[in-house]
Motif scaffolding. Structure first.
Motif, PDB file in Angstrom:
ATOM      1  N   UNK A  64       0.834  -1.200   0.000  1.00 14.21           N
ATOM      2  CA  UNK A  64       0.000   0.000   0.000  1.00 14.21           C
ATOM      3  C   UNK A  64       0.868   1.248   0.000  1.00 14.21           C
ATOM      4  N   UNK A  65       0.455   2.231  -0.752  1.00 14.25           N
ATOM      5  CA  UNK A  65       1.167   3.500  -0.827  1.00 14.25           C
ATOM      6  C   UNK A  65       0.856   4.314   0.429  1.00 14.25           C
ATOM      7  N   UNK A  66       1.858   4.555   1.264  1.00  9.96           N
ATOM      8  CA  UNK A  66       1.656   5.279   2.529  1.00  9.96           C
ATOM      9  C   UNK A  66       1.396   6.761   2.316  1.00  9.96           C
ATOM     10  N   UNK A  67       1.561   7.259   1.087  1.00  2.00           N
ATOM     11  CA  UNK A  67       1.269   8.661   0.799  1.00  2.00           C
ATOM     12  C   UNK A  67      -0.184   8.872   0.393  1.00  2.00           C
ATOM     13  N   UNK A  68      -0.970   7.800   0.444  1.00  7.07           N
ATOM     14  CA  UNK A  68      -2.414   7.909   0.275  1.00  7.07           C
ATOM     15  C   UNK A  68      -3.001   7.837   1.682  1.00  7.07           C
ATOM     16  N   UNK A  69      -3.697   8.892   2.089  1.00  5.26           N
ATOM     17  CA  UNK A  69      -4.174   9.007   3.472  1.00  5.26           C
ATOM     18  C   UNK A  69      -5.013   7.807   3.910  1.00  5.26           C
ATOM     19  N   UNK A  70      -5.921   7.336   3.066  1.00  7.29           N
ATOM     20  CA  UNK A  70      -6.754   6.183   3.430  1.00  7.29           C
ATOM     21  C   UNK A  70      -5.889   4.965   3.741  1.00  7.29           C
ATOM     22  N   UNK A  71      -4.856   4.754   2.954  1.00  6.07           N
ATOM     23  CA  UNK A  71      -3.962   3.618   3.187  1.00  6.07           C
ATOM     24  C   UNK A  71      -3.261   3.765   4.529  1.00  6.07           C
ATOM     25  N   UNK A  72      -2.755   4.961   4.791  1.00  6.93           N
ATOM     26  CA  UNK A  72      -2.049   5.226   6.045  1.00  6.93           C
ATOM     27  C   UNK A  72      -2.982   5.034   7.239  1.00  6.93           C
ATOM     28  N   UNK A  73      -4.211   5.541   7.124  1.00 13.33           N
ATOM     29  CA  UNK A  73      -5.195   5.389   8.198  1.00 13.33           C
ATOM     30  C   UNK A  73      -5.529   3.916   8.419  1.00 13.33           C
ATOM     31  N   UNK A  74      -5.688   3.178   7.312  1.00 12.85           N
ATOM     32  CA  UNK A  74      -5.987   1.753   7.413  1.00 12.85           C
ATOM     33  C   UNK A  74      -4.870   1.007   8.132  1.00 12.85           C
ATOM     34  N   UNK A  75      -3.630   1.257   7.730  1.00 10.64           N
ATOM     35  CA  UNK A  75      -2.484   0.570   8.338  1.00 10.64           C
ATOM     36  C   UNK A  75      -2.435   0.846   9.840  1.00 10.64           C
ATOM     37  N   UNK A  76      -2.641   2.091  10.218  1.00  5.52           N
ATOM     38  CA  UNK A  76      -2.612   2.457  11.638  1.00  5.52           C
ATOM     39  C   UNK A  76      -3.686   1.712  12.413  1.00  5.52           C
ATOM     40  N   UNK A  77      -4.907   1.692  11.871  1.00  2.00           N
ATOM     41  CA  UNK A  77      -6.007   1.026  12.572  1.00  2.00           C
ATOM     42  C   UNK A  77      -5.840  -0.490  12.570  1.00  2.00           C
ATOM     43  N   UNK A  78      -5.378  -1.045  11.459  1.00  2.00           N
ATOM     44  CA  UNK A  78      -5.215  -2.495  11.359  1.00  2.00           C
ATOM     45  C   UNK A  78      -4.174  -3.007  12.341  1.00  2.00           C
ATOM     46  N   UNK A  79      -3.126  -2.237  12.548  1.00  2.00           N
ATOM     47  CA  UNK A  79      -2.041  -2.684  13.423  1.00  2.00           C
ATOM     48  C   UNK A  79      -2.163  -2.167  14.855  1.00  2.00           C
TER      49      UNK A  79
END
Length: 156
Positions: A64-79
């Motif tokens: 996932x591209x961490x410079x896409x806000x949705x991706x970054x938010x997802x990663x934070x919540x998932x982990x």
């Protein structure tokens, strides 16, 4: 791909330790590699990933591209709340306090196979979810599996 089988009722002691059932332990390819324990995305339960399965999941997430806000938010919540755990010499797994609170684990729990992971539920919550979903399961099965037509295994 790993595939676990079974639903097991267990007890958690006051320190949050559970004794893994022998028949479930035998299904893990390696206890020495450890496990990752995390909050479920969709349910008030925990998910136990063998390290091999967790690493496969992380390979997908790392794409996932961490410079896409949705991706970054997802990663934070998932982990969020992810913990590495191991089976001790007595065959017990310690559930950290914050995860015990999240899953509302009291004393009686259910370990439920979910293909390549094991869900850890408070027994009462598990029974309520299974009971409440019973009416909708036929429609869900048709929607999810109804369009598959794979003659190789006789299921279509």
């Amino acid at each position: 791909m790993t595939s676990f089988i079974g639903t097991y009722e267990c007890k958690v002691d006051a320190k949050g330790r559970l004794m893994l059932p022998t028949s479930l332990k035998k299904q893990f390819s390696s206890l020495e590699d450890g496990f990752v324990l995390k909050r479920s995305v969709f349910q008030p339960c925990l998910e136990l990933y063998p390290m091999f399965e967790w690493n496969k999941m992380m390979q997908k997430i790392n794409k996932l591209n961490r410079f896409v806000k949705k991706n970054n938010d997802f990663i934070r919540r998932f982990t969020a709340g992810v913990k590495m755990v191991e089976i001790d010499n007595n065959g017990r797994l310690l559930i950290p306090k914050d995860l015990v609170v999240f899953a509302k684990i009291d004393k009686d729990i259910v370990l439920s196979s979910a293909v390549n992971i094991v869900e850890i539920w408070d027994k009462d919550l598990y029974e309520n979810v299974i009971e409440n979903a019973a009416d909708d399961f036929a429609a869900l099965a048709e929607e999810v599996m109804g369009n598959l037509n794979d003659d190789e295994d006789g299921i279509s």
